[in-house]
Structure formats: structure tokens, C-alpha cells
Design an enzyme around this catalytic site. Structure first.
Site, PDB file in Angstrom:
ATOM      1  N   LYS A  62       0.848  -1.181   0.000  1.00 46.31           N
ATOM      2  CA  LYS A  62       0.000   0.000   0.000  1.00 46.31           C
ATOM      3  C   LYS A  62       0.889   1.239   0.000  1.00 46.31           C
ATOM      4  O   LYS A  62       1.762   1.394   0.850  1.00 46.31           O
ATOM      5  CB  LYS A  62      -0.925   0.037   1.212  1.00 46.31           C
ATOM      6  N   ALA A 112      -9.388   6.027   4.940  1.00 43.72           N
ATOM      7  CA  ALA A 112      -9.197   7.237   5.752  1.00 43.72           C
ATOM      8  C   ALA A 112     -10.487   8.008   6.002  1.00 43.72           C
ATOM      9  O   ALA A 112     -11.278   8.257   5.086  1.00 43.72           O
ATOM     10  CB  ALA A 112      -8.172   8.170   5.140  1.00 43.72           C
ATOM     11  N   ASN A 122      -8.876   1.932  10.544  1.00 45.18           N
ATOM     12  CA  ASN A 122      -7.919   1.789  11.633  1.00 45.18           C
ATOM     13  C   ASN A 122      -8.386   2.580  12.858  1.00 45.18           C
ATOM     14  O   ASN A 122      -8.826   2.020  13.857  1.00 45.18           O
ATOM     15  CB  ASN A 122      -6.528   2.215  11.210  1.00 45.18           C
TER      16      ASN A 122
END
Length: 260
Positions: free
Chosen positions: A103, A190, A212
Site C-alpha cells: 500500500k 481514511a 484503523n
């Protein structure tokens, strides 16, 4: 049902069971990380090569808690602010662990953590030529996303909103445009804050979601991981089912003819 059975998620010739990808940063411990990943059902996790120990056995090591034979580790370039830094990081990852599926994220500044798309495009082109399979964090600009695909990116990963902000998807129109034009997987990356954000992403037609902070920073990370697992599955099924058409007027659920 046949469509659901054939609904495979493939990135760079790699089949994944879960459309939820999770990060390994910000948890209180590797033990909590492992429990959250198990609860999420994810079979791919991102690993910040510059921050997380994956090879030095003299220190706590992530692979003692996650089985690389069951979980695909996706090295990323978190914390890189130039093409030079990103390229060096991923070349080291390949030398250390043999990773080719990676990534890429090249950040523009420390305040917004928005991607530097000039450096990102440059890095993608070089990495593809060197044989890497590159999943790329990018802005939600459809034109730049198309350029990344033309450079050979294996997956397009537009931000929903700034990294770690929890603001959710801020530009559904652009995300939809990227999905419609892309021939490679589109994975929201994100800014997702809660499970309903992930459902929205999947209902838009995204191939996957990367989470995350929303899990690691939750009051109960393990429970939040499970909620994201369910949200992604639900959102994907809703997308495949095909929503009803919107209308400006009411439509009675029961026939109006033959009333008593």
C-alpha cells in the site's frame, strides 16, 4: 443468491474473504490488535513498515500475534512525505519480507495528511515498473484516480475525509464517479468514523473499506471491530440487492383499489 455466491473480492489476483481491511496501529497492545482483527473478520491488515516491528525478534513482534499464513500483511508507507521515502520503504519491505503487494501513501503535510498526488503518481509508476502490486491512497479526485489506474495501480484508495478525522464520506459524488470509471477495486481509505459510514461506502458500490482509527480509538475496540464486520457485509448485500428508486411523492404500501 447466485450473484451473492460469485461475489468475490480480488485485489491483484489475490482473493479475500472479507471486504474489510484493518490497520494495526494505535492499539494499546499487540494482544488488543489481534483480538480486534479476529472480531473484524478481516483477512488483510496494513502494517506501517516504518513504525511496526515485524522482523526484529528481540522486541515484541506483530507476527507473534497474527499468523501470516492466515492474515495477509500489507506493508504501507505511512509517515512518508516524498516519493524518495516511499520508494525506499517499500524496497526495504520487499528485501526483508519478500512483499510485492503493498500500500502506497505519500503525504503532503503533517496537518491535513492529505496525499501529495504529484509524488504519489510518480511513486506508483516506478513501483509498477519494478514489479510491485500497488494499492494507492489518494485524493477523491476522479481525474487523478484515473491517472493512477493508467499508471498500473492494483487498487484505488480514495479518502473519505482526512486520516483519523472520523468525519465519514464527505464527497459521495466524487467517490461514485471514481467507482463508475474504475476497472480496478475501489477501497475507501481514511476518515471513516463509525460502522454506518462503512455501510454507506459499500452501498455506493465500493469494493472494500479500510479502517484503523475508528476501531482502535473506540471505547470498546473489539466490539467496534465486530460492528464494522457486520456493517460491511450489510452494506455490500444492500448494494447487490439494488435499492428502490427515490420519489418526491408518497407511494402506498397497499393497493388503493377495492377499499372497504
Amino acid at each position: 443468491m447466485d450473484k451473492l455466491k460469485k461475489d468475490n473480492f480480488k485485489v491483484a489476483n489475490k482473493f479475500l474473504k472479507s471486504r474489510l481491511i484493518v490497520g494495526t496501529g494505535k492499539y494499546k497492545s499487540f494482544t488488543e490488535t489481534a483480538k480486534a482483527i479476529q472480531a473484524s473478520g478481516a483477512d488483510m491488515v496494513t502494517v506501517a513498515v516504518r513504525r511496526v516491528n515485524i522482523l526484529d525478534k528481540k522486541k515484541p513482534i506483530l507476527t507473534d500475534y497474527l499468523n501470516p499464513k492466515k492474515i495477509t500483511l500489507l506493508p504501507n508507507t505511512a509517515g512518508c512525505f516524498s516519493a524518495k521515502e516511499a520508494l525506499r520503504t517499500l524496497r526495504l519491505a520487499r528485501e526483508m519480507g519478500g512483499w510485492k503487494l503493498v500500500k502506497l501513501e505519500v503525504l503532503g503535510d503533517k496537518k491535513t495528511l492529505y496525499p501529495n498526488m504529484v509524488e504519489t503518481l510518480k511513486s506508483t509508476e516506478v513501483l509498477v515498473k519494478e514489479g510491485f502490486k500497488v494499492m494507492v491512497y489518494c485524493s477523491d479526485d476522479p481525474l487523478l484516480a484515473k491517472q493512477l489506474e493508467e499508471c498500473g495501480a492494483s487498487a484505488i484508495m480514495p479518502l473519505a475525509s482526512p486520516i483519523g478525522s472520523g468525519l465519514g464520506i464527505q464527497n459521495k459524488v466524487n467517490i461514485s464517479l471514481i467507482i463508475k470509471q474504475s476497472k480496478v477495486p475501489v477501497i475507501i481509505d481514511a476518515g471513516i468514523g463509525t460502522a454506518s459510514d462503512a455501510t454507506i461506502a459499500m452501498e455506493l458500490g465500493c469494493d472494500g473499506v479500510l479502517i484503523n482509527s475508528a476501531i482502535a480509538n473506540a471505547k470498546k475496540p473489539i466490539l467496534m471491530a465486530k460492528s464494522f464486520r457486520d456493517a460491511v457485509i450489510s452494506g455490500r448485500n444492500s448494494y447487490l440487492a439494488g435499492r428502490m428508486k427515490k420519489s418526491s411523492f408518497a407511494s402506498a404500501s397497499s393497493p388503493l383499489e377495492g377499499l372497504i
